[in-house]
Design an enzyme around this catalytic site. Sequence first.
Site, PDB file in Angstrom:
ATOM      1  N   LYS A  75       0.825  -1.208   0.000  1.00 26.97           N
ATOM      2  CA  LYS A  75       0.000   0.000   0.000  1.00 26.97           C
ATOM      3  C   LYS A  75       0.857   1.255   0.000  1.00 26.97           C
ATOM      4  O   LYS A  75       2.048   1.233   0.288  1.00 26.97           O
ATOM      5  CB  LYS A  75      -0.940   0.005   1.202  1.00 26.97           C
ATOM      6  CG  LYS A  75      -2.049  -1.022   1.109  1.00 26.97           C
ATOM      7  CD  LYS A  75      -2.908  -0.870  -0.136  1.00 26.97           C
ATOM      8  CE  LYS A  75      -3.775   0.373  -0.102  1.00 26.97           C
ATOM      9  NZ  LYS A  75      -4.619   0.491  -1.329  1.00 26.97           N
ATOM     10  N   TYR A  94       1.288  -0.218  -4.675  1.00 24.08           N
ATOM     11  CA  TYR A  94       0.049   0.466  -5.028  1.00 24.08           C
ATOM     12  C   TYR A  94       0.138   1.891  -4.500  1.00 24.08           C
ATOM     13  O   TYR A  94       0.485   2.112  -3.332  1.00 24.08           O
ATOM     14  CB  TYR A  94      -1.167  -0.221  -4.391  1.00 24.08           C
ATOM     15  CG  TYR A  94      -1.571  -1.518  -5.034  1.00 24.08           C
ATOM     16  CD1 TYR A  94      -2.022  -1.549  -6.350  1.00 24.08           C
ATOM     17  CD2 TYR A  94      -1.544  -2.703  -4.312  1.00 24.08           C
ATOM     18  CE1 TYR A  94      -2.400  -2.746  -6.941  1.00 24.08           C
ATOM     19  CE2 TYR A  94      -1.925  -3.905  -4.894  1.00 24.08           C
ATOM     20  CZ  TYR A  94      -2.351  -3.920  -6.206  1.00 24.08           C
ATOM     21  OH  TYR A  94      -2.728  -5.103  -6.805  1.00 24.08           O
ATOM     22  N   HIS A  96      -2.231   4.809  -5.976  1.00 22.70           N
ATOM     23  CA  HIS A  96      -3.537   5.476  -6.074  1.00 22.70           C
ATOM     24  C   HIS A  96      -3.402   6.959  -5.721  1.00 22.70           C
ATOM     25  O   HIS A  96      -4.074   7.484  -4.829  1.00 22.70           O
ATOM     26  CB  HIS A  96      -4.567   4.795  -5.168  1.00 22.70           C
ATOM     27  CG  HIS A  96      -4.831   3.365  -5.523  1.00 22.70           C
ATOM     28  ND1 HIS A  96      -5.547   3.003  -6.648  1.00 22.70           N
ATOM     29  CD2 HIS A  96      -4.459   2.208  -4.914  1.00 22.70           C
ATOM     30  CE1 HIS A  96      -5.616   1.674  -6.711  1.00 22.70           C
ATOM     31  NE2 HIS A  96      -4.964   1.176  -5.685  1.00 22.70           N
ATOM     32  N   ASP A 198     -22.896  -0.586 -16.925  1.00 21.54           N
ATOM     33  CA  ASP A 198     -21.617  -0.188 -17.503  1.00 21.54           C
ATOM     34  C   ASP A 198     -21.878   0.677 -18.732  1.00 21.54           C
ATOM     35  O   ASP A 198     -22.933   0.551 -19.375  1.00 21.54           O
ATOM     36  CB  ASP A 198     -20.786  -1.419 -17.888  1.00 21.54           C
ATOM     37  CG  ASP A 198     -19.307  -1.111 -18.051  1.00 21.54           C
ATOM     38  OD1 ASP A 198     -18.550  -1.343 -17.094  1.00 21.54           O
ATOM     39  OD2 ASP A 198     -18.912  -0.627 -19.128  1.00 21.54           O
ATOM     40  N   ALA A 268     -14.337   1.379  -5.303  1.00 20.26           N
ATOM     41  CA  ALA A 268     -13.573   2.420  -6.009  1.00 20.26           C
ATOM     42  C   ALA A 268     -12.996   3.465  -5.071  1.00 20.26           C
ATOM     43  O   ALA A 268     -12.413   4.446  -5.526  1.00 20.26           O
ATOM     44  CB  ALA A 268     -14.467   3.094  -7.051  1.00 20.26           C
ATOM     45  N   ASP A 270     -10.403   3.584  -3.336  1.00 17.95           N
ATOM     46  CA  ASP A 270      -8.967   3.821  -3.526  1.00 17.95           C
ATOM     47  C   ASP A 270      -8.722   5.012  -4.446  1.00 17.95           C
ATOM     48  O   ASP A 270      -7.705   5.702  -4.326  1.00 17.95           O
ATOM     49  CB  ASP A 270      -8.297   2.589  -4.143  1.00 17.95           C
ATOM     50  CG  ASP A 270      -7.705   1.678  -3.077  1.00 17.95           C
ATOM     51  OD1 ASP A 270      -7.424   2.152  -1.976  1.00 17.95           O
ATOM     52  OD2 ASP A 270      -7.541   0.478  -3.361  1.00 17.95           O
ATOM     53  N   ASN A 300      -8.459  -0.713   1.768  1.00 18.84           N
ATOM     54  CA  ASN A 300      -7.574  -1.866   1.535  1.00 18.84           C
ATOM     55  C   ASN A 300      -8.310  -3.159   1.886  1.00 18.84           C
ATOM     56  O   ASN A 300      -7.862  -3.956   2.708  1.00 18.84           O
ATOM     57  CB  ASN A 300      -6.260  -1.736   2.311  1.00 18.84           C
ATOM     58  CG  ASN A 300      -6.461  -1.600   3.821  1.00 18.84           C
ATOM     59  OD1 ASN A 300      -7.480  -1.107   4.284  1.00 18.84           O
ATOM     60  ND2 ASN A 300      -5.465  -2.011   4.589  1.00 18.84           N
TER      61      ASN A 300
END
Length: 375
Positions: A75, A94, A96, A198, A268, A270, A300
Amino acid sequence: MIIGVPREIKDHETRVGCVPSMVISLIERGHTVLVETDAGMGSSLPDEEYVQAGATILGDAASVWEGADLIVKVKEPQPSEYAFFRPGLILFTYLHLAPLPDLTEALLAAEVSAVAYETIREPDNSLPLLTPMSEVAGRMAVQVGAQYLERPNGGRGILLGGIPGVAPAKVTVIGGGIVGHNAAKIACGLGAEVTIIDRNLNRLRELDDIYANSIRTLASNLYTIREAVEEADLVIGAVLIHGASAPKLVRRDMVSHMKRGAVIVDVAIDQGGCVETAHATTHTAPIYYVDGVLHYCVSNMPAAVPHTSTFGLINATVPYLLLLADQGLEQACQSNGALREGVNTYRGYITYPGVASSQGKPWRPFLEIAQEVEV
């Protein structure tokens, strides 16, 4: 190269960025691996296994950060770790960054070369290092949602799959990518009534073929989102814009018209979340309510199942980590376009346009800066 593996300090983050089998591969190629004490314990990987693999165990984070050329994590660094940043350090994790301007500024000020797992993109547009954690998070989202729909946990008191004579829960999944597909798979398996929304009609056709008549697919627009969200018992936010902040597709007024005790799981989060009322939470304090609607927005989520998550992540990161260690950042990014896509900051510049756009900052292409350095 010297690779450092610090222990994760984000709330309840129990994954680890390197496992003993990866240590063996690195050692065999002539590299050195420094591991902080108990870095792997949360994933059931004791220090002894790292020692047997050839790693050096160090007693504190500072020694690992200061001794390494390349830090591999899971993270994003926490504020207490910013002091370890220095020019030339390579950070592989990660990140973000889009909703994290303070971290971005700290990386730029220290001229850290930050490579983000989530923006490494292959020529076929796949995101190989994001995929395994998206699979975990998508599947977990339904498990978590089912748990919080139970009355003792604050929900409406609905069994996700219902029983004969009683209708199942209605699950709305916003986004049909990896997270959404995996969420739908588990929700369908439990017998829920599932809707996937979508904007990509071809993706909806693919999902329709996969699930046949067991799900409902809807083209994304304000009307369909509003209708599906307001009738849902469980809403799963599964929207991804590569490297950029997620769009707020579920508006505040939609939440206010949802059923009391309904549950929102915003995977979403993150990237800032796709629900307007969402803000990041932790495993220690995972939920809150807005207008009687339970929000679960843990940033997380896969850390709750660290053994599965760690090995799933390592399976994907191994080739890129070996490339970085063997060739160094510049040469590796020259030879591998997917890895180059992962570079978010380099020599004091933002090098990923999605991050720059989200924060209203300028950016420069990695290769442009690297060529100037060579000259």
